[in-house]
Design a protein around this motif. Structure first.
Motif, PDB file in Angstrom:
ATOM      1  N   ALA A  75      45.234  55.971  30.283  1.00  0.00           N
ATOM      2  CA  ALA A  75      45.935  57.263  30.163  1.00  0.00           C
ATOM      3  C   ALA A  75      47.264  57.091  29.426  1.00  0.00           C
ATOM      4  O   ALA A  75      47.617  57.915  28.561  1.00  0.00           O
ATOM      5  N   ILE A  76      47.974  56.023  29.746  1.00  0.00           N
ATOM      6  CA  ILE A  76      49.253  55.759  29.064  1.00  0.00           C
ATOM      7  C   ILE A  76      49.005  55.519  27.570  1.00  0.00           C
ATOM      8  O   ILE A  76      49.732  56.025  26.713  1.00  0.00           O
ATOM      9  N   PHE A 123      42.391  51.801  39.454  1.00  0.00           N
ATOM     10  CA  PHE A 123      43.482  52.736  39.192  1.00  0.00           C
ATOM     11  C   PHE A 123      44.396  52.224  38.062  1.00  0.00           C
ATOM     12  O   PHE A 123      44.804  53.012  37.193  1.00  0.00           O
ATOM     13  N   ILE A 168      50.259  46.032  27.783  1.00  0.00           N
ATOM     14  CA  ILE A 168      51.372  45.658  28.663  1.00  0.00           C
ATOM     15  C   ILE A 168      51.161  46.244  30.061  1.00  0.00           C
ATOM     16  O   ILE A 168      51.331  45.557  31.069  1.00  0.00           O
ATOM     17  N   THR A 169      50.767  47.533  30.120  1.00  0.00           N
ATOM     18  CA  THR A 169      50.612  48.192  31.413  1.00  0.00           C
ATOM     19  C   THR A 169      49.533  47.520  32.261  1.00  0.00           C
ATOM     20  O   THR A 169      49.776  47.181  33.425  1.00  0.00           O
ATOM     21  N   GLN A 212      48.260  44.556  31.868  1.00  0.00           N
ATOM     22  CA  GLN A 212      48.560  43.139  32.101  1.00  0.00           C
ATOM     23  C   GLN A 212      49.527  42.968  33.266  1.00  0.00           C
ATOM     24  O   GLN A 212      49.389  42.043  34.053  1.00  0.00           O
ATOM     25  N   THR A 213      50.511  43.881  33.357  1.00  0.00           N
ATOM     26  CA  THR A 213      51.514  43.709  34.423  1.00  0.00           C
ATOM     27  C   THR A 213      51.013  44.203  35.784  1.00  0.00           C
ATOM     28  O   THR A 213      51.398  43.661  36.802  1.00  0.00           O
ATOM     29  N   LEU A 214      50.169  45.231  35.779  1.00  0.00           N
ATOM     30  CA  LEU A 214      49.762  45.802  37.069  1.00  0.00           C
ATOM     31  C   LEU A 214      48.825  44.892  37.862  1.00  0.00           C
ATOM     32  O   LEU A 214      48.886  44.850  39.090  1.00  0.00           O
ATOM     33  N   SER A 274      45.112  54.102  34.614  1.00  0.00           N
ATOM     34  CA  SER A 274      46.516  54.415  34.283  1.00  0.00           C
ATOM     35  C   SER A 274      46.857  53.872  32.900  1.00  0.00           C
ATOM     36  O   SER A 274      47.484  54.561  32.094  1.00  0.00           O
ATOM     37  N   TYR A 290      40.430  49.209  44.358  1.00  0.00           N
ATOM     38  CA  TYR A 290      41.107  50.482  44.075  1.00  0.00           C
ATOM     39  C   TYR A 290      42.267  50.250  43.106  1.00  0.00           C
ATOM     40  O   TYR A 290      42.448  50.982  42.141  1.00  0.00           O
ATOM     41  N   ARG A 291      43.037  49.189  43.371  1.00  0.00           N
ATOM     42  CA  ARG A 291      44.210  48.935  42.527  1.00  0.00           C
ATOM     43  C   ARG A 291      43.806  48.573  41.094  1.00  0.00           C
ATOM     44  O   ARG A 291      44.426  49.023  40.129  1.00  0.00           O
ATOM     45  N   VAL A 327      48.457  58.905  25.915  1.00  0.00           N
ATOM     46  CA  VAL A 327      49.735  59.621  25.731  1.00  0.00           C
ATOM     47  C   VAL A 327      50.497  59.018  24.550  1.00  0.00           C
ATOM     48  O   VAL A 327      51.027  59.744  23.703  1.00  0.00           O
TER      49      VAL A 327
END
Lengths: 149, 138
Positions: free
Chosen positions: A123-124, A116, A87-88, A90-92, A120, A112-113, A127
């Protein structure tokens, strides 16, 4: 003043018109090869946050399309960490926006985006892996414990 | 093959019908900002103090009620008016943290409140960190 604003807007719109058309068509081409079924199949047995993040990055279209399938996959055993990673990422970032983003802010900004967002998402996912058992919705865990009994 | 091409053609036309008017509206908003908001104001809010500007841009991105692709013209105008790239980054990335209400409700309902809140918090933290990191790198 109103005429000036409209003229400037139209001028700007025409500058980006072609790139938006190309972006839409390319996104649809990707969509036809990497459709919902393909994503489901690839994600189904996934247990690697890196692969899940990569899959999210290249998946086109609105996330809402994939959420019901993700729910079904979760019920079939796909972990919450894989879902959160997907999800993270896919949305970013999305294929349609990549063209517009490069046109407005350049390739370096876009790269960069993407990089990054990928890290991210990973990393998510990590966690989530650590906290997975605390994150299950209450009703689901109740059902699972009932099923175990 | 023919069926696939036809599908791409039809879906592209549907997308164009949906996206192009909204993109024009976004460009119109960005032109209005260009006409009425001074560069000094943009710089003082989004450029002078990055410690405040980056989290602020993330929040602005989250609450902007526009589709993702429509953020770009507005972000570009702010960039031309003096907002740094790191602020533009957080504005664009922040825009996708909170999606459309229907998407958020689905995520909340399907995967639970704790999962939704944790993802929201982590995304916000990472986007803000990404903004600061960009300031050092680019």
């Amino acid at each position: 003043m109103i005429f000036e604003i409209l003229a400037a807007s139209l001028d700007n719109f025409l500058k980006f018109f072609l790139i938006i058309i190309v972006a839409i068509v390319v996104a649809q081409i990707i969509n036809s090869f990497l459709n919902q079924y393909t994503i489901e199949t690839r994600l189904k047995n996934e247990n690697n946050v890196v692969k899940s993040a990569l899959l999210g990055l290249v998946t086109p279209g609105p996330l809402g399309l994939y959420l019901p399938s993700l729910k079904v996959l979760k019920e079939k055993g796909l972990s919450l960490s894989m879902i959160a990673t997907f999800i993270t990422s896919q949305t970013l970032v999305g294929p349609l926006r990549s063209f517009i983003e490069v046109e407005y802010f350049g390739a370096v900004f876009f790269t960069y985006r993407v990089v990054f967002s990928f890290f991210s998402a990973v990393a998510i996912g990590i966690v989530y892996k650590r906290l997975e058992r605390h994150l299950e919705p209450k009703d689901t865990s109740n059902n699972q414990s009932k099923a175990k009994r | 093959m023919y069926r696939r091409i036809n599908e791409i053609y039809v879906n592209s036309l549907k997308d164009m019908k949906r996206i192009l008017p909204l993109f024009f509206v976004a460009i119109l908003i960005s032109t209005i900002i260009d006409f009425f908001v001074s560069a000094e104001l943009v710089y003082s809010v989004l450029g002078a103090n990055l410690l405040v500007a980056i989290p602020l841009a993330t929040i602005i991105g989250m609450v902007l009620p526009i589709p993702r692709y429509a953020t770009y013209p507005i972000a570009f105008t702010l960039y031309l008016k003096g907002a740094p790239l790191s602020v533009v980054f957080t504005l664009i990335s922040g825009e996708v943290i909170l999606g459309a209400p229907d998407r958020d409700v689905m995520e909340f309902k399907f995967f639970g409140a704790r999962s939704y809140i944790l993802r929201f918090v982590l995304c916000t933290v990472f986007v803000i960190l990404g903004g600061y990191l960009m300031e050092f790198i680019l």
